[in-house]
Scaffold this active site. Structure first.
Site, short mmCIF file in Angstrom:
data_model
loop_
_atom_site.label_atom_id
_atom_site.label_comp_id
_atom_site.label_asym_id
_atom_site.label_seq_id
_atom_site.Cartn_x
_atom_site.Cartn_y
_atom_site.Cartn_z
N SER A 65 -24.34 19.81 0.37
CA SER A 65 -25.57 20.78 0.28
C SER A 65 -27.00 20.53 -0.35
CB SER A 65 -24.78 22.31 -0.09
OG SER A 65 -23.78 22.19 0.22
N1 SAM Z 1 -19.39 21.72 -1.94
C1 SAM Z 1 -19.51 20.42 -1.86
C2 SAM Z 1 -20.52 19.72 -2.34
O1 SAM Z 1 -20.87 20.47 -3.65
O2 SAM Z 1 -21.14 18.18 -1.85
C3 SAM Z 1 -20.30 20.51 -0.05
C4 SAM Z 1 -18.80 20.37 0.55
S1 SAM Z 1 -18.76 20.15 2.50
C5 SAM Z 1 -19.89 21.08 2.97
C6 SAM Z 1 -18.03 21.10 2.86
C7 SAM Z 1 -15.95 20.35 2.60
O3 SAM Z 1 -15.15 21.32 2.92
C8 SAM Z 1 -15.80 18.86 3.21
O4 SAM Z 1 -15.92 17.68 2.02
C9 SAM Z 1 -14.82 19.37 4.53
O5 SAM Z 1 -13.88 18.42 4.71
C10 SAM Z 1 -14.06 20.04 3.49
N2 SAM Z 1 -13.51 21.21 4.28
C11 SAM Z 1 -13.09 21.91 5.10
N3 SAM Z 1 -12.17 22.69 5.86
C12 SAM Z 1 -11.44 23.04 4.42
C13 SAM Z 1 -10.34 23.23 3.66
N4 SAM Z 1 -9.53 24.49 4.15
N5 SAM Z 1 -9.78 23.07 2.48
C14 SAM Z 1 -10.72 22.13 1.49
N6 SAM Z 1 -11.41 21.55 1.67
C15 SAM Z 1 -12.21 21.85 3.16
#
Ligand code: SAM
Length: 221
Positions: A65
């Site tokens: 992000s």
């Molecule tokens: N917090 C992260 C960082 O600091 O880099 C950014 C997160 S990225 C925008 C969103 C993440 O959520 C992705 O890696 C995706 O695979 C994960 N994701 C999506 N659905 C999910 C779920 N149900 N449980 C866990 N992770 C999930």
């Protein structure tokens, strides 16, 4: 190379112009954003862009992000050293690293194994301790370690998952982007005794949260 682009000066500029100028002044958040080497959480090919005012791709269709959004969500969470926080969507591990640097105990859940491995490598090379990584569907939370003082969801939910609200401690806060696939509202949910209070904190855009209480698998990028 890693040291060349990861200077303290770049982080100072990021914090001053992207974060403080937009009104975030929580000293614990600012100090963590100054400390954590963000360039160790982006792919090597994008390292010179690490401190720019935008999200960046990290592979597997996922993103790290924008620094301001990380700071805003962390400030809304308003947690203190020693608190336990659940993060849904580990991604690069950067958000978890910010929280751990604030002295918070973090459990971070990621649904994609290959993304979890990237996060583990990033956290190790940045020397961050205090983050437990879990592979799974975070839309149902992580009941075995509940309740949490903070729950932060870093992917876009179609609605606020009941499971997450139920795993909030009294006085606990959930920060979550909820809306459609293209635009979401950043929502703060606070539990105060039997009361659940919701406030809105502006429009954001995240990759979809996929799982039992999120979007269907077909929405995967
Ligand atoms: N917090 C992260 C960082 O600091 O880099 C950014 C997160 S990225 C925008 C969103 C993440 O959520 C992705 O890696 C995706 O695979 C994960 N994701 C999506 N659905 C999910 C779920 N149900 N449980 C866990 N992770 C999930």
């Amino acid at each position: 190379m890693l040291e060349d682009v990861g200077t303290r000066e770049k982080r100072e500029q990021m914090v001053e112009y992207q974060i403080q100028e937009r009104g975030i002044c929580d000293p614990l958040v600012l100090s963590a954003m100054l400390t954590v080497p963000r360039h160790l959480f982006v792919p090597d090919t994008l390292i010179t862009h690490a401190y720019e005012d935008r999200p960046l791709p990290i592979g597997s269709g996922q993103t790290i992000s924008q620094p301001y959004i990380v700071a805003l969500m962390t400030a809304l969470l308003a947690v203190h050293p020693g608190d336990s926080v659940l993060e849904i969507g580990t991604g690069s591990g950067y958000q978890a690293a910010i929280l751990a640097t604030m002295g918070v105990t973090v459990i971070s859940i990621e649904r994609k194994e290959e993304v979890l491995q990237i996060a583990e490598r990033n956290l190790n090379r940045a020397g961050i301790r205090g983050v437990s990584l879990v592979r799974g569907d975070g839309t149902v939370g992580y009941p075995s370690h509940a309740p949490y003082k903070g729950i932060i969801v870093t992917a876009a939910a179609p609605k606020i998952p009941d499971s997450l609200v139920n795993q909030l401690d009294d006085g606990g806060r959930l920060v979550i982007p909820a809306g459609d696939r293209y635009i979401q509202e950043l929502i703060l949910v606070e539990r105060r005794g039997d009361r659940i209070i919701q406030t809105m904190h502006g429009a954001v855009r995240f990759v979809p949260l996929i799982g039992e209480e999120g979007y269907l698998e077909e929405y995967d990028l």
